[in-house]
Design an enzyme around this catalytic site. Structure first.
Site, PDB file in Angstrom:
ATOM      1  N   HIS A 156       0.850  -1.204   0.000  1.00  0.00           N
ATOM      2  CA  HIS A 156       0.000   0.000   0.000  1.00  0.00           C
ATOM      3  C   HIS A 156       0.882   1.249   0.000  1.00  0.00           C
ATOM      4  O   HIS A 156       0.614   2.210  -0.726  1.00  0.00           O
ATOM      5  CB  HIS A 156      -0.872   0.068   1.262  1.00  0.00           C
ATOM      6  CG  HIS A 156      -1.934  -0.985   1.376  1.00  0.00           C
ATOM      7  ND1 HIS A 156      -2.085  -1.772   2.482  1.00  0.00           N
ATOM      8  CD2 HIS A 156      -2.920  -1.347   0.513  1.00  0.00           C
ATOM      9  CE1 HIS A 156      -3.116  -2.588   2.317  1.00  0.00           C
ATOM     10  NE2 HIS A 156      -3.639  -2.352   1.121  1.00  0.00           N
ATOM     11  N   LYS A 197     -15.287  -7.443   5.283  1.00  0.00           N
ATOM     12  CA  LYS A 197     -14.254  -8.468   5.439  1.00  0.00           C
ATOM     13  C   LYS A 197     -14.013  -8.793   6.914  1.00  0.00           C
ATOM     14  O   LYS A 197     -13.068  -9.513   7.233  1.00  0.00           O
ATOM     15  CB  LYS A 197     -12.949  -7.976   4.813  1.00  0.00           C
ATOM     16  CG  LYS A 197     -12.986  -7.915   3.298  1.00  0.00           C
ATOM     17  CD  LYS A 197     -11.648  -7.432   2.773  1.00  0.00           C
ATOM     18  CE  LYS A 197     -11.646  -7.327   1.264  1.00  0.00           C
ATOM     19  NZ  LYS A 197     -10.443  -6.617   0.798  1.00  0.00           N
ATOM     20  N   ARG A 246      -1.657  -5.481  -8.420  1.00  0.00           N
ATOM     21  CA  ARG A 246      -0.452  -6.295  -8.235  1.00  0.00           C
ATOM     22  C   ARG A 246      -0.275  -7.285  -9.381  1.00  0.00           C
ATOM     23  O   ARG A 246       0.797  -7.454  -9.912  1.00  0.00           O
ATOM     24  CB  ARG A 246      -0.541  -7.092  -6.923  1.00  0.00           C
ATOM     25  CG  ARG A 246      -0.455  -6.247  -5.686  1.00  0.00           C
ATOM     26  CD  ARG A 246      -0.928  -6.991  -4.476  1.00  0.00           C
ATOM     27  NE  ARG A 246      -2.345  -7.337  -4.622  1.00  0.00           N
ATOM     28  CZ  ARG A 246      -3.142  -7.696  -3.631  1.00  0.00           C
ATOM     29  NH1 ARG A 246      -2.658  -7.816  -2.431  1.00  0.00           N
ATOM     30  NH2 ARG A 246      -4.410  -7.966  -3.838  1.00  0.00           N
ATOM     31  N   SER A 304      -2.846  -7.725   2.820  1.00  0.00           N
ATOM     32  CA  SER A 304      -3.130  -7.656   4.260  1.00  0.00           C
ATOM     33  C   SER A 304      -3.537  -9.044   4.770  1.00  0.00           C
ATOM     34  O   SER A 304      -3.160  -9.447   5.865  1.00  0.00           O
ATOM     35  CB  SER A 304      -4.251  -6.655   4.534  1.00  0.00           C
ATOM     36  OG  SER A 304      -3.870  -5.370   4.120  1.00  0.00           O
TER      37      SER A 304
END
Ligand code: PNS
Length: 160
Positions: free
Chosen positions: A17, A41, A90, A128
């Protein structure tokens, strides 16, 4: 003045990030990092802690603000007078979901552009989710998250 927002769950913020944040801060006059309050989430860290860790990680940038938001991203962008949404990509696997979100956000607010920035290849495997899993199982996450996030994770998963 060009204002960009960089939204996410940041549960927690990673060096991937931060790589995107650094790139975006050079493109925009003002960059607002928006931490989503009610992520579906089921976040590990409460919103205050996610904001605090992210603020700490970007404290050396003069044109970056970190704030939480709830509700629609396009409304948050409107409140911040942002013209651009920044998202990091990514790998190809990120593309499908990102395209869906970008097109939905464009439908909701046609003048708001989504800009994709490629994260550095050294962080292409960092997420994460994977960071939390490795930290929970006692693995080394050094160099993949800022030092303060490492201590928050260590404290969270400390075994008594
Ligand atoms: O880091 P994440 O969890 O991939 O970020 C996802 C985020 C926060 C960008 C996305 O969930 C979002 O924008 N949520 C706000 C609600 C919203 O506007 N949803 C519709 C977007 S298509």
């Amino acid at each position: 003045m060009l204002t960009a927002i960089y939204p996410g769950s940041f549960d927690p913020v990673t060096n991937g990030h931060l790589d995107v944040i650094g790139r975006a801060s050079r493109l925009a006059d003002r960059l607002v990092v928006g931490v989503l309050l009610n992520s579906n989430k089921n976040p590990l860290f409460p919103i205050e802690e996610r904001v605090e860790m992210t603020r700490e990680a970007v404290k050396n940038y003069s044109n970056i603000e970190v704030t939480s938001f709830d509700g629609l991203l396009v409304e948050f962008a409107e409140r911040e007078s942002a013209q651009i949404i920044v998202r990091g990509i990514r790998a190809i696997s990120d593309y499908e979901f990102e395209l869906q979100m970008a097109l939905m956000n464009r439908r909701l607010k046609p003048n708001l552009e989504t800009v994709f920035l490629m994260a550095s290849e050294q962080y292409s495997f960092v997420s994460s989710r994977i960071i939390k899993e490795v930290a929970r199982l006692g693995g080394d996450i050094g160099g993949l998250v800022p030092p303060s996030v490492e201590s928050h994770l260590r404290a969270r998963f400390q075994r008594s």
